[in-house]
Design an enzyme around this catalytic site. Structure first.
Site, short mmCIF file in Angstrom:
data_model
loop_
_atom_site.label_atom_id
_atom_site.label_comp_id
_atom_site.label_asym_id
_atom_site.label_seq_id
_atom_site.Cartn_x
_atom_site.Cartn_y
_atom_site.Cartn_z
N LEU A 86 0.83 -1.20 0.00
CA LEU A 86 0.00 0.00 0.00
C LEU A 86 0.87 1.26 0.00
CD1 LEU A 86 -2.52 -1.30 2.66
CD2 LEU A 86 -2.99 -0.97 0.21
N HIS A 100 2.25 -11.66 9.19
CA HIS A 100 3.18 -12.14 8.16
C HIS A 100 3.79 -13.47 8.64
CE1 HIS A 100 6.01 -11.87 4.85
NE2 HIS A 100 6.92 -12.29 5.70
N GLY A 134 6.79 0.44 3.97
CA GLY A 134 7.73 -0.57 3.49
C GLY A 134 7.05 -1.93 3.25
#
Ligand code: GAR
Length: 182
Positions: A86, A100, A134
């Site tokens: 994004l 994650h 990031g």
């Protein structure tokens, strides 16, 4: 609000959580036909999709996605296998949390489980973190380790990682909701 791109087992776990499920205002995706949106619809949750190929460029896609998200006025945006990065103007506009399947900063990106196996790692895990501009770099909220066993395949390791990931993510989201809601 949940954003997902794929199978949607993480989305499903959030929707089935008795505390979190009723708080979910909508589910969105960049993949209009994905299973995650089907699961949300079946649960009676409003859905939307903003596909990158339907937009002239990535900046327009980010703006369209942000406007779709903003229409639901979410307190928290929960990424559940949302596989696109994004733009800064999206991640600064909302509080966005992600899970994650690695011990970040190890193995960022879209193939964390495959990458851990390919690297010959003996352990990996799960990281719940705030989303910044990031790729899997935002501040860590929680982590849990998963050992890699001899003979593990991508499928067997994914299954073990996800069985640790779901309770960790649900607990972290519950905590965030308790901190921010009356
Ligand atoms: C989850 O394991 C999540 O950690 C991962 O995608 C999977 C979604 O599974 N996310 C990432 O790799 C983000 N970089 P699901 O579609 O079955 O919920």
């Amino acid at each position: 609000m949940i954003l997902a791109s794929g199978r949607g087992t993480t989305l499903q776990a959030v929707l089935r959580d008795e505390r979190l499920g009723p708080l979910v205002v909508a589910a969105g995706s960049d993949v209009p036909g994905c299973a995650a949106l089907d699961r949300a619809r079946e649960a009676g949750v409003p859905t939307f999709a903003v596909a990158l190929p339907d937009q002239p460029d990535r900046a327009t896609w980010n703006a369209a996605l942000a406007d779709a998200i903003a229409g639901y006025r979410p307190d928290l945006v929960v990424l559940a296998g949302f596989m696109r990065v994004l733009a800064p103007q999206v991640v600064t506009r909302f509080r966005i949390v992600n899970t994650h399947p690695s011990l970040l900063p190890a193995f960022p990106g879209a193939h964390a489980i495959r990458d851990a196996l390919a690297a010959g790692a003996t352990r990996t895990g799960v990281t719940v973190h705030w989303v910044d501009e990031g790729v899997d770099t935002g501040p860590v909220i929680a982590q849990a380790e998963v050992g890699i066993e001899r003979g593990d395949t991508e499928e067997s390791l994914r299954e073990r990682v996800q069985s640790v990931e779901k309770p960790l993510y649900l607990a972290a989201i519950r905590q965030l909701c308790e901190e921010s809601l009356p």
